[in-house]
Design a protein around this motif. Structure first.
Motif, short mmCIF file in Angstrom:
data_model
loop_
_atom_site.label_atom_id
_atom_site.label_comp_id
_atom_site.label_asym_id
_atom_site.label_seq_id
_atom_site.Cartn_x
_atom_site.Cartn_y
_atom_site.Cartn_z
N ILE A 127 15.76 2.02 9.31
CA ILE A 127 14.96 2.37 8.13
C ILE A 127 13.52 1.86 8.29
CG2 ILE A 127 14.67 1.96 5.65
CD1 ILE A 127 17.75 1.79 5.47
N ALA A 128 13.37 0.61 8.72
CA ALA A 128 12.03 0.03 8.88
C ALA A 128 11.24 0.76 9.95
CB ALA A 128 12.15 -1.46 9.23
N SER A 129 11.90 1.12 11.04
CA SER A 129 11.22 1.82 12.13
C SER A 129 10.71 3.18 11.69
CB SER A 129 12.18 1.96 13.32
OG SER A 129 11.59 2.69 14.36
N GLU A 158 6.55 7.07 9.97
CA GLU A 158 6.24 8.14 9.03
C GLU A 158 5.05 7.80 8.14
OE1 GLU A 158 9.88 8.78 6.98
OE2 GLU A 158 10.90 9.67 8.72
N LYS A 159 4.95 6.54 7.72
CA LYS A 159 3.88 6.15 6.80
C LYS A 159 2.59 5.75 7.52
CE LYS A 159 6.28 6.58 2.98
NZ LYS A 159 5.95 7.60 1.96
N TRP A 160 2.71 5.19 8.73
CA TRP A 160 1.53 4.62 9.39
C TRP A 160 1.26 5.16 10.79
CZ3 TRP A 160 -1.31 2.19 6.01
CH2 TRP A 160 -0.70 1.58 4.91
N GLY A 161 2.18 5.96 11.32
CA GLY A 161 2.00 6.47 12.67
C GLY A 161 2.16 5.38 13.74
N LEU A 162 2.82 4.30 13.37
CA LEU A 162 3.03 3.18 14.29
C LEU A 162 4.47 3.16 14.78
CD1 LEU A 162 1.10 0.42 12.31
CD2 LEU A 162 0.38 1.41 14.49
N ILE A 187 26.20 -6.83 12.29
CA ILE A 187 25.29 -6.03 13.10
C ILE A 187 25.12 -4.63 12.54
CG2 ILE A 187 27.05 -5.13 14.68
CD1 ILE A 187 23.46 -6.34 15.57
N ASN A 188 26.12 -4.10 11.87
CA ASN A 188 25.99 -2.78 11.29
C ASN A 188 24.85 -2.73 10.28
OD1 ASN A 188 27.04 -0.76 8.88
ND2 ASN A 188 27.47 0.03 10.93
N ALA A 189 24.75 -3.75 9.45
CA ALA A 189 23.67 -3.82 8.46
C ALA A 189 22.32 -4.00 9.15
CB ALA A 189 23.93 -4.97 7.48
N ILE A 190 22.26 -4.86 10.16
CA ILE A 190 21.00 -5.09 10.87
C ILE A 190 20.52 -3.81 11.54
CG2 ILE A 190 19.97 -6.30 12.84
CD1 ILE A 190 21.62 -8.75 12.08
N THR A 236 0.83 -1.20 0.00
CA THR A 236 0.00 0.00 0.00
C THR A 236 0.87 1.26 0.00
OG1 THR A 236 -1.67 -1.23 1.27
CG2 THR A 236 -1.88 1.18 1.20
N LYS A 237 1.89 1.26 0.85
CA LYS A 237 2.83 2.38 0.91
C LYS A 237 4.24 1.80 0.88
CE LYS A 237 -0.31 5.24 3.68
NZ LYS A 237 -0.49 6.02 4.94
N THR A 238 4.92 1.97 -0.22
CA THR A 238 6.18 1.28 -0.45
C THR A 238 7.26 1.71 0.53
OG1 THR A 238 7.81 0.70 -2.14
CG2 THR A 238 7.03 2.98 -2.10
N TYR A 239 8.16 0.78 0.81
CA TYR A 239 9.27 1.08 1.72
C TYR A 239 10.44 1.70 0.95
CZ TYR A 239 11.02 -3.41 -0.08
OH TYR A 239 11.43 -4.43 -0.88
N PRO A 240 11.38 2.36 1.64
CA PRO A 240 12.48 3.06 0.95
C PRO A 240 13.41 2.10 0.21
CG PRO A 240 12.26 3.84 3.21
CD PRO A 240 11.39 2.62 3.09
N VAL A 241 13.87 2.52 -0.96
CA VAL A 241 14.80 1.70 -1.73
C VAL A 241 16.14 1.56 -1.02
CG1 VAL A 241 13.74 2.22 -3.95
CG2 VAL A 241 15.54 3.72 -3.06
#
Length: 409
Positions: free
Chosen positions: A368-370, A375-379, A359-362, A188-193
């Motif tokens: 980014i996911a948070s 920003e997109k869902w207010g969650l 761990i740096n990548a994680i 519905t609302k795409t995540y960042p590339v």
């Protein structure tokens, strides 16, 4: 080490167009509006009425708990879901899933974005060619199939749920639900590339199941299945944050730090993550992550028959002795013993090379996911995690006071 938890997701988009004039005259329906929504003569009528009241009316969602052969996957040999366990699971979906999102996103959120169908399968689904187990899948962003319902423990006052029971419920059902629902949200609302660029070049769509958990964490993925594709990685990051136990998170962190990939500032970020996840017990010697050994992995060269370093470090909670006996071509050399996580993390060397992973990548992916979630869902991921954990901790009292199990009439 190889615990495979795959998911299958089918994408489908449909467009429908209506034409309507403002001056249309509405007359009596051509359909029979007196038909009862629940067959009162059915042996399952009380439960069907409960489902109608709690899912159909508020969310336009159907719980398909009776075996639906045409809707089942023909790839597996499947069995129907137990009637009593289906009732228990439906109650938990309401309490631990719908009510959680509704509390933080409002009444309209699940009405608009929630799944339209939950399909229950009783048995496990194993793929004979790969040996992987499918725990669930989604279809067209509308339907979520939950598998292995019969593996649930049936709650009674004499046999209440333990933390181990809740962990199994998370693994088999609720991790899957949050995973598949996150697919619905990102369609519905795409995540960042930028998310997929963090570990670009290491995704493995075909042979991801060949990676064990150590290798997945070493490469910068929270799960093995997350390393199969960017979009799977994204929803695994979300669902693991919400549902994974303290043990799973701490062992992930240790796997992802003992194999390099720790940049300047990451140690402080790790403690921030642990605080955000509300993991307790960093000073508890009884916790597995406070007393463990690191081993250097050796593999036998097929030509020389000599054992050579693979470049991997394996923590003792992955049971290297068991692996050594099952895999004759592997050996392990003791590297170091630790009596606390703090002692271990202090000893980890900083790796400021440009090599991505670990761990740096994680940490980057979680950030980014948070932000996308907020920003997109207010969650807020950690807020949802706290709510889910609190409800799971209260599950025995809540079940006793709120759940009615209907016998077949």
């Amino acid at each position: 080490m190889k615990k495979i938890i795959p998911y299958t997701l089918a994408f489908a988009l449909a467009a429908t167009t209506w034409s309507c004039k403002n001056d249309d005259d509405f007359t009596e329906s051509i359909f029979d509006t007196d038909i009862q929504v629940v067959d009162e003569n059915s042996g399952t009528a009380p439960f069907d009425q409960w489902l109608y009241t709690n899912f159909v009316e508020p969310y336009n969602t159907e719980i398909q708990y009776k075996f639906n052969f045409p809707a089942s996957s023909l790839e597996f040999q499947l069995a129907p879901a137990d009637y009593r366990k289906s009732q228990l699971l439906a109650n938990y979906i309401k309490y631990l899933f719908y009510d959680v999102y509704t509390k933080y996103a409002g009444d309209e959120f699940m009405k608009q974005y929630g799944p339209r169908i939950f399909h229950f399968i009783g048995s496990a689904a194993y793929a004979p060619t790969t040996g992987t187990e499918t725990l669930g899948y989604a279809s067209a962003g509308v339907k979520i199939t939950l598998i292995n319902v019969n593996n649930m423990k049936f709650w009674t006052e004499d046999s209440p749920y333990t933390p181990a029971d809740m962990e199994l419920l998370n693994k088999d059902q609720f991790h899957t639900m949050h995973h598949e629902f996150s697919h619905i949200l990102h369609q519905t609302k795409t995540y960042p590339v930028t998310f997929g660029l963090v570990t670009a070049g290491t995704y493995e769509p075909r042979d991801w199941q060949e990676r064990d958990s150590v290798e997945s964490h070493r490469l910068g993925y929270v799960t093995q299945y997350g390393s199969s594709a960017t979009y799977e990685d994204f929803v695994e990051t979300l669902s693991c944050t919400i549902t994974d136990t303290d043990y799973r998170w701490m062992t992930t962190i240790i796997d992802a730090t003992c194999n390099g990939g720790v940049k300047e500032g990451d140690k402080e970020a790790i403690y921030t993550l642990i605080d955000s996840l509300e993991i307790e017990g960093l000073d508890d010697p009884a916790k597995a992550w406070n007393k463990f050994t690191l081993y250097r992995e050796l593999a036998q060269n097929s030509e020389t028959k000599k054992y050579e370093e693979t470049g991997r470090i394996v923590p003792s909670f992955h049971q290297p002795d068991a692996i050594m006996h099952s895999e004759e071509t592997l050996r392990f050399e003791r590297v170091a013993d630790y009596t606390s996580f703090r002692q271990y993390l202090d000893a980890v060397e900083i790796d400021n090379s440009e090599k991505a992973g670990g761990i740096n990548a994680i940490l980057k992916k979680i950030d980014i996911a948070s932000k996308w979630y907020t920003e997109k869902w207010g969650l807020h991921m950690y807020e949802l995690r706290r709510e889910v954990r609190q409800r799971q901790a209260d599950i025995n009292d809540w079940t006793r006071d709120n759940v009615t199990i209907y016998d077949l009439q």
